[in-house]
Write a protein that holds these residues in place. Structure first.
Motif, PDB file in Angstrom:
ATOM      1  N   GLY A 273      44.625  39.092  42.271  1.00 59.22           N
ATOM      2  CA  GLY A 273      44.756  38.839  41.000  1.00 59.22           C
ATOM      3  C   GLY A 273      43.810  39.737  40.040  1.00 59.22           C
ATOM      4  N   SER A 274      42.823  40.478  40.697  1.00 57.49           N
ATOM      5  CA  SER A 274      42.084  41.243  39.815  1.00 57.49           C
ATOM      6  C   SER A 274      42.426  42.803  39.892  1.00 57.49           C
ATOM      7  CB  SER A 274      40.573  41.108  40.453  1.00 57.49           C
ATOM      8  OG  SER A 274      40.233  39.731  39.931  1.00 57.49           O
TER       9      SER A 274
ATOM     10  N   SER B 140      51.366  38.026  44.956  1.00 55.69           N
ATOM     11  CA  SER B 140      50.793  38.469  43.872  1.00 55.69           C
ATOM     12  C   SER B 140      51.930  38.914  42.892  1.00 55.69           C
ATOM     13  CB  SER B 140      49.718  39.503  44.089  1.00 55.69           C
ATOM     14  OG  SER B 140      48.948  39.724  43.000  1.00 55.69           O
ATOM     15  N   PRO B 141      51.699  38.865  41.665  1.00 57.12           N
ATOM     16  CA  PRO B 141      52.342  39.466  40.778  1.00 57.12           C
ATOM     17  C   PRO B 141      52.212  41.110  40.869  1.00 57.12           C
ATOM     18  CG  PRO B 141      51.395  37.581  39.758  1.00 57.12           C
ATOM     19  CD  PRO B 141      50.674  38.104  41.143  1.00 57.12           C
ATOM     20  N   VAL B 142      51.182  41.696  41.152  1.00 53.62           N
ATOM     21  CA  VAL B 142      50.861  42.958  41.346  1.00 53.62           C
ATOM     22  C   VAL B 142      50.860  43.236  42.715  1.00 53.62           C
ATOM     23  CG1 VAL B 142      49.424  44.947  40.606  1.00 53.62           C
ATOM     24  CG2 VAL B 142      49.777  43.042  39.010  1.00 53.62           C
TER      25      VAL B 142
ATOM     26  N   ALA C 255      44.202  41.574  50.594  1.00 50.75           N
ATOM     27  CA  ALA C 255      45.368  41.087  50.279  1.00 50.75           C
ATOM     28  C   ALA C 255      46.193  40.761  51.467  1.00 50.75           C
ATOM     29  CB  ALA C 255      46.202  41.814  49.237  1.00 50.75           C
ATOM     30  N   TYR C 256      45.521  41.032  52.892  1.00 55.16           N
ATOM     31  CA  TYR C 256      45.845  41.097  53.879  1.00 55.16           C
ATOM     32  C   TYR C 256      45.069  39.930  55.090  1.00 55.16           C
ATOM     33  CZ  TYR C 256      48.951  44.825  52.292  1.00 55.16           C
ATOM     34  OH  TYR C 256      49.745  45.574  51.567  1.00 55.16           O
ATOM     35  N   ARG C 257      45.894  39.430  55.886  1.00 54.59           N
ATOM     36  CA  ARG C 257      45.300  38.754  56.936  1.00 54.59           C
ATOM     37  C   ARG C 257      46.070  38.992  58.274  1.00 54.59           C
ATOM     38  NH1 ARG C 257      47.843  33.766  58.054  1.00 54.59           N
ATOM     39  NH2 ARG C 257      49.251  33.230  57.016  1.00 54.59           N
TER      40      ARG C 257
END
Length: 257
Positions: A14-15, A44-46, A30-32
């Motif tokens: 988000g940032s 995420s939108p981005v 962003a990963y797991r």
């Protein structure tokens, strides 16, 4: 002569837009790693692109062959034009994650990718760089980093900067305190009104107070203390430091200047 340092912002999905305005390399939180093992990306939108792929494994329970998983990671790097991988596996060492970190440490350089692993996995991935957290509740940060360089090799150590805000009971048998939010810390400082000191070994600020008959020791970071930690890293030749964007965004300009 101090080593020039590269700063990498560790950024949650988000940032990405806000952090991108600073013009620094980004490591995408962003990963797991999930069952399989498989690589999962947060919605995420981005979509992340460029920089580093950061993955954690907070609920990983095990799986089967890790070779296919490593293939997933490498394909995601190619698709998103990532320049490297960060295996930020915390907590108890898991044998399959250990195998995956070691394998990625081997194949990433072959693909022109960098690879970083958390400290517990450093021995399993001798070709990867090892992330050493800067937060301490006792001892000396300089000694801590020198010890890590002795274990892993001077060129393999990178900093993972942590902004500390913790309230410790005195005495503290476990060495762990209660995490504080920024408003909670500010409220405590205003309420207690005592002197604030700087510990040159920990490279952190602190103050003490009494709650009834119980003593408390509050340890916290600001731009000055984090800059001092980064300076020690430079003096020891540590050339890469990860800065968590969410924790430091209010003081990043002071740190970077």
């Amino acid at each position: 002569m101090e080593e020039k340092q590269t700063f990498i912002l560790a950024v949650p999905p988000g940032s990405v837009m806000a952090a991108g305005r600073l013009g620094l390399p980004m490591a995408h939180l962003a990963y797991r790693v999930g069952g399989g093992p498989h690589l999962f990306r947060s919605n995420s939108p981005v979509s992340p692109r460029g920089g580093l792929l950061v993955m954690d494994a907070p609920r990983f329970q095990g799986g089967r062959e890790v070779e296919a998983f490593c293939g997933e990671v490498l394909r995601e790097c190619a698709a998103r034009r990532f320049s490297g991988v960060v295996c930020r596996f915390l907590g108890r060492v898991h044998p399959q994650l250990e195998e995956a970190a070691g394998r990625l440490g081997e194949v990433c350089p072959q693909r022109g990718l960098s690879c970083y692993v958390s400290e517990p996995y450093g021995a399993a991935a001798p070709q990867a760089r090892v992330l050493i957290p800067t937060a301490l509740s006792g001892g000396s940060l300089r000694s801590r980093l020198e010890e890590a360089q002795g274990r892993f090799g001077p060129g393999r150590v990178a900093l993972w900067v942590e902004r500390v805000r913790e309230d410790f009971l005195l005495p503290s048998p476990t060495g762990s305190g209660t995490p504080l939010t920024a408003p909670q810390l500010e409220e405590l400082r205003e309420k207690q009104g005592g002197s604030v000191f700087f510990d040159h070994q920990l490279c952190a600020h602190y103050f003490t107070y009494m709650a009834g008959e119980q003593g408390h020791f509050v340890l916290f970071d600001d731009a000055r203390s984090l800059s001092k930690k980064l300076q020690i890293g430079r003096e020891l030749g540590i050339s890469t430091a990860f800065l968590p964007y969410e924790e430091t965004q209010d003081i990043l300009k002071d740190i970077l200047s």
